[in-house]
Design an enzyme around this catalytic site. Structure first.
Site, PDB file in Angstrom:
ATOM      1  N   LYS A  93      -7.798   1.766  -2.971  1.00 32.25           N
ATOM      2  CA  LYS A  93      -7.475   1.306  -1.609  1.00 32.25           C
ATOM      3  C   LYS A  93      -7.599   2.462  -0.600  1.00 32.25           C
ATOM      4  CE  LYS A  93      -5.130  -0.868   1.762  1.00 32.25           C
ATOM      5  NZ  LYS A  93      -5.507  -2.058   2.462  1.00 32.25           N
ATOM      6  N   LYS A 122      -1.785   4.853   8.675  1.00 31.24           N
ATOM      7  CA  LYS A 122      -0.919   4.878   7.484  1.00 31.24           C
ATOM      8  C   LYS A 122      -1.772   5.157   6.242  1.00 31.24           C
ATOM      9  CE  LYS A 122       1.641   2.143   4.209  1.00 31.24           C
ATOM     10  NZ  LYS A 122       2.172   0.870   3.726  1.00 31.24           N
ATOM     11  N   THR A 161       0.863  -1.178   0.000  1.00 33.90           N
ATOM     12  CA  THR A 161       0.000   0.000   0.000  1.00 33.90           C
ATOM     13  C   THR A 161       0.903   1.233   0.000  1.00 33.90           C
ATOM     14  OG1 THR A 161      -1.700  -1.149   1.270  1.00 33.90           O
ATOM     15  CG2 THR A 161      -1.781   1.262   1.258  1.00 33.90           C
TER      16      THR A 161
END
Ligand code: NAD
Length: 296
Positions: free
Chosen positions: A171, A246, A96
């Protein structure tokens, strides 16, 4: 059988590689951590002490790394994947990372003659172990078609989100929505309790009404209604607050770059930052229900 170089055998990478091995592929594993390499070797992969060694003879390269700068170095460095992969190899980054870096690395890969996709995942460590991850894939149709077959043993769902970087975009948008919806569900239980509503009663109503959402019915932040949710085990993750933060940081970076209006996303980011700053980064993100008074 395909020979796959797998780079980054951490919490996610190792179980993903195990599913590739179980599907009959040969895995050449590389990680900076000796422990990770040992675990990969015990699982049946060929442990490779260098990136170059892992790339040797591999027609597919999968990376599962920590951050954008690490991904860029591993792909674009002088002894990186673009310099060292076999001609025509398919490159798949499942880390990611930020959209900009993903697009820059994909452009460099394309210039080097490689098909590449960004393919971040949802589903966490348990989904990685079970081979039920959701992959959000960005890249050309040709690259996607090649990647789909390779990803299949690790996946319950594989979606083509568009061109390079769109997997990462999907995402961070999904996880920003998740953060917002979780805070919303926590606030509804908090107000309900203050008004004398039993948690289970409110759950039974909202789960069958317009408040229904995944944060309520699959990951309920109060103990009781959904026995599998982290609330029933003292908010052990699950999905740790630090990992949610994050993803929210990446979303807010993208907001800064695009100027998109996301006031609730920005507020959820503020709340999760405060939760982590207060020492709860290891707690499941649904534990925010017990922090609202202190950080709200
Ligand atoms: P992790 O820290 O457990 O694993 C990363 C691995 O990469 C480590 O073993 C590390 O030694 C290795 N590494 C770092 N730099 C390297 C380099 N230059 N060369 C080779 N190996 C290197 O992280 P994780 O939890 O497995 O997550 C991996 C990625 O997946 C992250 O981008 C994360 O955001 C994403 N992700 C994680 C989860 C989760 O629940 N853990 C869920 C979805 C997505």
């Amino acid at each position: 059988m395909t020979t796959i170089a797998f780079i980054g055998l951490g919490h996610m990478g190792l179980p993903m590689a195990k599913n590739l091995l179980a599907a009959g592929h040969a895995v050449r594993a590389h990680d900076l951590s000796a422990d990770a390499l040992e675990a990969a070797s015990a699982a049946g992969a060929t442990a490779c002490g260098s990136l170059g060694e892992a790339l040797s003879g591999a027609s597919v390269v999968i990376t599962m790394l920590t951050s954008g700068p690490v991904v860029e170095t591993v792909y674009c460095g002088p002894e990186g994947i673009i310099a060292g992969a076999a001609p025509g190899a398919l490159l798949v980054d499942s880390s990611t990372i930020d959209v900009k870096t993903a697009r820059r690395v994909a452009a460099a890969a394309e210039a080097g003659g490689f098909d590449m996709v960004d393919a971040p995942v949802s589903g966490g460590v348990s989904g990685a172990a079970a081979g039920t991850l959701a992959f959000m894939v960005g890249g050309s149709q040709t690259a996607f078609d090649r990647a789909e077959t390779v990803l299949e043993p690790m996946a319950a769902k594989i979606v083509h989100a568009g061109g390079s970087g769109n997997g990462q975009a999907a995402k961070i948008c999904n996880n920003m929505l998740l953060a917002i919806s979780m805070v919303g569900v926590c606030e509804a239980f908090t107000l309900g309790r203050a008004l004398g509503l039993e948690d289970q009663t409110f759950y039974d109503i909202a789960a069958n009404a317009s408040g229904q959402c995944w944060s309520l019915t699959s990951y309920c932040p109060v103990p009781g209604p959904v026995p599998s949710s982290p609330a029933n085990r003292a908010y052990q993750p699950g999905f740790a607050t630090a990992l949610m933060l994050k993803d929210l940081n990446l979303a807010m970076d993208a907001v800064g770059e695009t100027g998109a209006a996301t006031p609730l996303g920005a507020h959820a980011h503020k709340l999760y930052t405060a939760m982590a700053d207060n020492g709860h980064g290891d707690m499941d993100f649904s534990g925010i229900i017990n922090m609202l008074k202190e950080i709200g």
